[in-house]
Design a protein around this motif. Structure first.
Motif, PDB file in Angstrom:
ATOM      1  N   ALA A   1     -41.738 -32.250  33.969  1.00 58.90           N
ATOM      2  CA  ALA A   1     -42.713 -32.428  33.077  1.00 58.90           C
ATOM      3  C   ALA A   1     -42.080 -33.012  31.792  1.00 58.90           C
ATOM      4  N   HIS A   2     -42.843 -32.682  30.553  1.00 56.22           N
ATOM      5  CA  HIS A   2     -42.309 -33.090  29.170  1.00 56.22           C
ATOM      6  C   HIS A   2     -41.248 -32.818  28.626  1.00 56.22           C
ATOM      7  N   CYS A   3     -40.282 -33.805  28.651  1.00 56.95           N
ATOM      8  CA  CYS A   3     -38.853 -33.698  28.044  1.00 56.95           C
ATOM      9  C   CYS A   3     -37.998 -32.909  28.938  1.00 56.95           C
ATOM     10  N   ALA A   4     -38.088 -32.832  30.247  1.00 55.56           N
ATOM     11  CA  ALA A   4     -37.533 -31.645  30.913  1.00 55.56           C
ATOM     12  C   ALA A   4     -35.946 -31.966  31.021  1.00 55.56           C
ATOM     13  N   ASN A   5     -35.754 -33.314  30.978  1.00 57.46           N
ATOM     14  CA  ASN A   5     -34.253 -33.784  31.058  1.00 57.46           C
ATOM     15  C   ASN A   5     -33.389 -33.066  29.792  1.00 57.46           C
ATOM     16  N   MET A   6     -34.161 -32.829  28.593  1.00 54.78           N
ATOM     17  CA  MET A   6     -33.524 -32.333  27.344  1.00 54.78           C
ATOM     18  C   MET A   6     -32.954 -30.947  27.666  1.00 54.78           C
ATOM     19  N   TYR A   7     -33.662 -30.109  28.042  1.00 59.82           N
ATOM     20  CA  TYR A   7     -33.429 -28.643  28.220  1.00 59.82           C
ATOM     21  C   TYR A   7     -32.107 -28.581  29.128  1.00 59.82           C
ATOM     22  N   PRO A   8     -31.642 -27.230  28.668  1.00 57.83           N
ATOM     23  CA  PRO A   8     -30.474 -26.814  29.406  1.00 57.83           C
ATOM     24  C   PRO A   8     -30.488 -26.813  30.926  1.00 57.83           C
ATOM     25  N   ALA A   9     -29.529 -27.242  31.480  1.00 59.12           N
ATOM     26  CA  ALA A   9     -29.606 -27.226  32.976  1.00 59.12           C
ATOM     27  C   ALA A   9     -29.705 -25.658  33.717  1.00 59.12           C
ATOM     28  N   ARG A  10     -30.310 -25.683  34.811  1.00 59.42           N
ATOM     29  CA  ARG A  10     -30.413 -24.309  35.445  1.00 59.42           C
ATOM     30  C   ARG A  10     -30.489 -24.419  37.167  1.00 59.42           C
ATOM     31  N   ALA A  11     -30.330 -23.676  37.937  1.00 62.09           N
ATOM     32  CA  ALA A  11     -30.177 -23.578  39.184  1.00 62.09           C
ATOM     33  C   ALA A  11     -31.406 -24.007  39.891  1.00 62.09           C
ATOM     34  N   GLU A  12     -32.574 -23.718  39.058  1.00 63.72           N
ATOM     35  CA  GLU A  12     -33.781 -24.019  39.867  1.00 63.72           C
ATOM     36  C   GLU A  12     -34.373 -25.615  39.587  1.00 63.72           C
ATOM     37  N   ASP A  13     -33.247 -26.270  38.771  1.00 66.49           N
ATOM     38  CA  ASP A  13     -33.899 -27.647  38.484  1.00 66.49           C
ATOM     39  C   ASP A  13     -33.869 -28.437  39.768  1.00 66.49           C
ATOM     40  N   LEU A  14     -34.918 -29.523  39.995  1.00 62.03           N
ATOM     41  CA  LEU A  14     -35.024 -30.306  41.040  1.00 62.03           C
ATOM     42  C   LEU A  14     -33.765 -31.202  41.010  1.00 62.03           C
ATOM     43  N   PRO A  15     -33.176 -31.630  42.352  1.00 64.93           N
ATOM     44  CA  PRO A  15     -32.041 -32.418  42.436  1.00 64.93           C
ATOM     45  C   PRO A  15     -32.125 -33.815  41.683  1.00 64.93           C
TER      46      PRO A  15
ATOM     47  N   TRP B   1     -28.093 -32.473  25.381  1.00 64.98           N
ATOM     48  CA  TRP B   1     -27.430 -33.227  24.381  1.00 64.98           C
ATOM     49  C   TRP B   1     -25.953 -32.657  24.011  1.00 64.98           C
ATOM     50  N   LEU B   2     -25.928 -31.491  23.938  1.00 64.87           N
ATOM     51  CA  LEU B   2     -24.605 -30.816  23.540  1.00 64.87           C
ATOM     52  C   LEU B   2     -23.457 -30.949  24.746  1.00 64.87           C
ATOM     53  N   THR B   3     -24.294 -30.868  26.068  1.00 65.18           N
ATOM     54  CA  THR B   3     -23.317 -31.265  27.090  1.00 65.18           C
ATOM     55  C   THR B   3     -22.688 -32.454  27.296  1.00 65.18           C
ATOM     56  N   TYR B   4     -23.441 -33.601  26.690  1.00 66.17           N
ATOM     57  CA  TYR B   4     -22.817 -34.840  26.384  1.00 66.17           C
ATOM     58  C   TYR B   4     -21.848 -34.872  25.299  1.00 66.17           C
ATOM     59  N   ALA B   5     -22.206 -34.129  24.134  1.00 64.50           N
ATOM     60  CA  ALA B   5     -21.407 -33.929  22.848  1.00 64.50           C
ATOM     61  C   ALA B   5     -20.002 -33.336  23.364  1.00 64.50           C
ATOM     62  N   GLU B   6     -20.240 -32.418  24.048  1.00 63.29           N
ATOM     63  CA  GLU B   6     -18.665 -31.631  24.598  1.00 63.29           C
ATOM     64  C   GLU B   6     -17.917 -32.814  25.254  1.00 63.29           C
ATOM     65  N   LYS B   7     -18.439 -33.369  26.323  1.00 61.85           N
ATOM     66  CA  LYS B   7     -17.628 -34.337  27.087  1.00 61.85           C
ATOM     67  C   LYS B   7     -17.161 -35.758  26.285  1.00 61.85           C
ATOM     68  N   LEU B   8     -17.984 -36.052  25.251  1.00 61.24           N
ATOM     69  CA  LEU B   8     -17.654 -37.197  24.532  1.00 61.24           C
ATOM     70  C   LEU B   8     -17.061 -36.861  23.013  1.00 61.24           C
ATOM     71  N   GLY B   9     -16.911 -35.735  22.619  1.00 55.60           N
ATOM     72  CA  GLY B   9     -16.170 -35.470  21.575  1.00 55.60           C
ATOM     73  C   GLY B   9     -17.357 -35.735  20.397  1.00 55.60           C
ATOM     74  N   ALA B  10     -18.758 -35.301  20.450  1.00 55.09           N
ATOM     75  CA  ALA B  10     -19.515 -35.964  19.389  1.00 55.09           C
ATOM     76  C   ALA B  10     -19.684 -34.884  18.402  1.00 55.09           C
ATOM     77  N   LEU B  11     -19.991 -35.412  17.052  1.00 55.38           N
ATOM     78  CA  LEU B  11     -20.564 -34.475  15.943  1.00 55.38           C
ATOM     79  C   LEU B  11     -22.097 -34.722  16.259  1.00 55.38           C
ATOM     80  N   CYS B  12     -22.741 -33.437  16.014  1.00 56.75           N
ATOM     81  CA  CYS B  12     -24.243 -33.517  16.070  1.00 56.75           C
ATOM     82  C   CYS B  12     -25.110 -33.061  14.940  1.00 56.75           C
ATOM     83  N   PHE B  13     -26.185 -33.788  14.811  1.00 54.37           N
ATOM     84  CA  PHE B  13     -26.832 -33.462  13.572  1.00 54.37           C
ATOM     85  C   PHE B  13     -28.448 -33.239  14.010  1.00 54.37           C
TER      86      PHE B  13
END
Length: 501
Positions: free
Chosen positions: A468-482, A111-123
């Motif tokens: 698995a559970h909430c996987a897309n919310m975690y920071p990206a890493r090299a081992e992530d499935l395509p 979500w912070l990656t999205y925030a950086e691209k979109l200029g979002a304020l995060c709470f």
């Protein structure tokens, strides 16, 4: 984020508590959502080592949003990240769940990656009655009357309204984020307060409440089989063997040693045996739910234990028969979490969960989440299906916990009626709103109660095979499935599109 599995919180009582979690924001072992690791201290230590201190902020909330005659208020904790904010940008609101709000999410996550691209304020707003957000002096059953998803949504709506008005954000577009139970809250916030929230990302969100949830263990079986077809068969043989041994008191001494119990095994009731069997099954439930995720950034121990590891132990004939291998898994988990022994006594669990003090063991989230399952959601992961590898903890065992913990009778606490009311209020699978996306992983048992096929063009699903559970919310890493990387990109494209609408 929990919703996490959830057995009865027994296995790692000092380390695990009940969760659903911000999945992902606080993470929980929840009972129903129920696999929630109580790792707030580890999170704080990790965050202190790896980044700037995240400051606590406090917001005044009403105790009861639905009673104008009740003027009582309390302080709710929240966090801010304005690093990426550009005037006119959107506002992202991460929703806390059934555990302490995790400040690590103010520094990491997709979500912070999205925030950086979109200029979002995060709470990030912590859920009432969890973490440091204490609306009442204790967790008595009378006070827990003010703990519900509806009150939590009203908290979010009031927070959004006041912050928008005081910070000049009234015209900004707000987007709700959440994973697991908070994912459901994100979808429901968009449903119930569409004038306040423009869109929602509802990750691993069980939007359909159900008293009995044997499908959870069915997905556990399929997930284990996806790694090794023989794995769930070996687990089934092991649990059947153990169940037979539990019928003979002469085996109790050996079972106590084999599973490294804190005290001699004593089964005085069906609740005792069910609690013991569920505690052991929880080893597999936890690992499957969070298999190969990226929670290490939170300071979470045990992230190296995967389905591959557990199935490898179950397939290792050098350890002995299937019973010995099942015991070896239990000892491995104890060692991983630095626990000396397993307290599998139902009486110990009940004592912890019945404690109403904020300093009690259950106050980390266990008592509160069990209350929510008893009064709103159910989500009881029973063995009432032949298509799963465990045995011994049927629905009546889960329901009796409600009555025992809160000292209420079945007549006083009608779980079935409460769950029916929840689905009537939110819509269950028939949810009707717009601009909500539902990412889910195929390995995650909670996808069985979520949305895995598009409900409409405005209610799309993203079903991620092998995650698995909430996987897309975690920071990206090299081992992530395509397909996981593509899912994160898909969410971002939807955000871009919806923020223009």
């Amino acid at each position: 984020m929990a919703m996490l599995t959830f057995a009865s919180l027994s296995l790692f009582r000092s380390v695990l508590l009940v969760v659903l979690c911000l999945c992902c924001t606080g993470d929980a072992r929840f009972k129903g959502f129920r696999r929630f690791v109580d790792r707030s201290e580890a999170i704080q230590q990790h965050t202190a080592r790896t980044g700037p201190k995240v400051e606590d902020h406090w917001f005044t909330q009403r105790l009861d949003h639905f009673n104008g005659a009740d003027s009582r208020v309390w302080k709710q904790r929240y966090f801010i990240n304005d690093t990426f904010y550009r005037p006119g940008g959107p506002v992202f609101l991460m929703i806390g769940g059934e555990g302490p709000a995790n400040p690590a999410w103010m520094q990491y996550g997709s979500w912070l990656t999205y925030a950086e691209k979109l200029g979002a304020l995060c709470f990030l707003l912590e859920h009432r009655f969890y973490g440091n957000s204490h609306p009442t002096e204790d967790l008595s059953t009378a006070n827990l009357h003010f703990l519900s998803s509806r009150q939590a949504l009203a908290d979010l709506a009031h927070f959004r309204s006041v912050v928008a008005a005081t910070q000049g954000l009234t015209n900004s577009r707000w987007v709700a984020f959440g994973g697991s139970y908070p994912g459901s809250l994100a979808a429901w916030l968009r449903l119930k307060y569409p004038h306040l929230v423009h869109a929602a990302i509802a990750t691993s969100a069980p939007i359909h409440a159900t008293v009995n949830f044997p499908e959870y263990l069915e997905v556990v079986r399929r997930s284990l089989a996806s790694h090794s077809p023989e794995c769930p068969l070996l687990v089934k043989q092991a649990t059947d063997t153990l169940s037979q041994k539990l019928k003979d008191p002469l085996t109790y001494s050996n079972i106590t040693k084999d599973f490294q119990l804190c005290s001699p095994l004593q089964l005085d009731s069906l609740m005792d045996s069910a609690h013991f069997l569920e505690s052991l099954a929880g080893n597999f439930m936890d690992v499957v739910q969070y298999n190969e995720d990226n929670r290490a950034f939170e300071g979470v121990v045990g992230t190296n234990i995967t389905m591959k590891v557990l199935c490898g132990v179950m397939a290792d004939a050098s350890l002995g028969g299937v019973y010995e291998r099942y015991a070896a898994v239990a000892r491995l988990m104890l060692h991983t979490f630095s626990l000396r022994c397993l307290d599998a006594r139902y009486a110990s669990y009940l004592q912890d969960m019945a404690n109403t003090s904020w300093s009690g063991a259950g106050a980390a989230g266990g008592r509160q989440w069990v209350y929510q399952t008893c009064t709103e959601f159910g989500f009881y992961q029973s063995t009432d299906s032949p298509n799963q590898p465990f045995t011994g903890f049927p629905l009546p065992y889960h329901l009796k916990q409600c009555y025992d913990i809160f000292n209420m009778s079945a007549a006083e606490l009608d779980v079935e009626a409460a769950v029916k009311d929840t689905n009537e209020y939110y819509g269950g699978y028939g949810l009707r709103t717009s601009r909500v996306v539902f990412p889910n992983g195929s390995i995650d048992p909670w996808h069985a109660l979520s949305v895995t096929l598009d409900l409409s063009e405005q209610l799309p699903a993203i079903f991620i095979k092998g995650t698995a559970h909430c996987a897309n919310m975690y920071p990206a890493r090299a081992e992530d499935l395509p397909q996981l990387a593509l899912a994160r990109d898909h969410v971002f494209l939807l955000l871009q599109q919806w923020l223009k609408e």
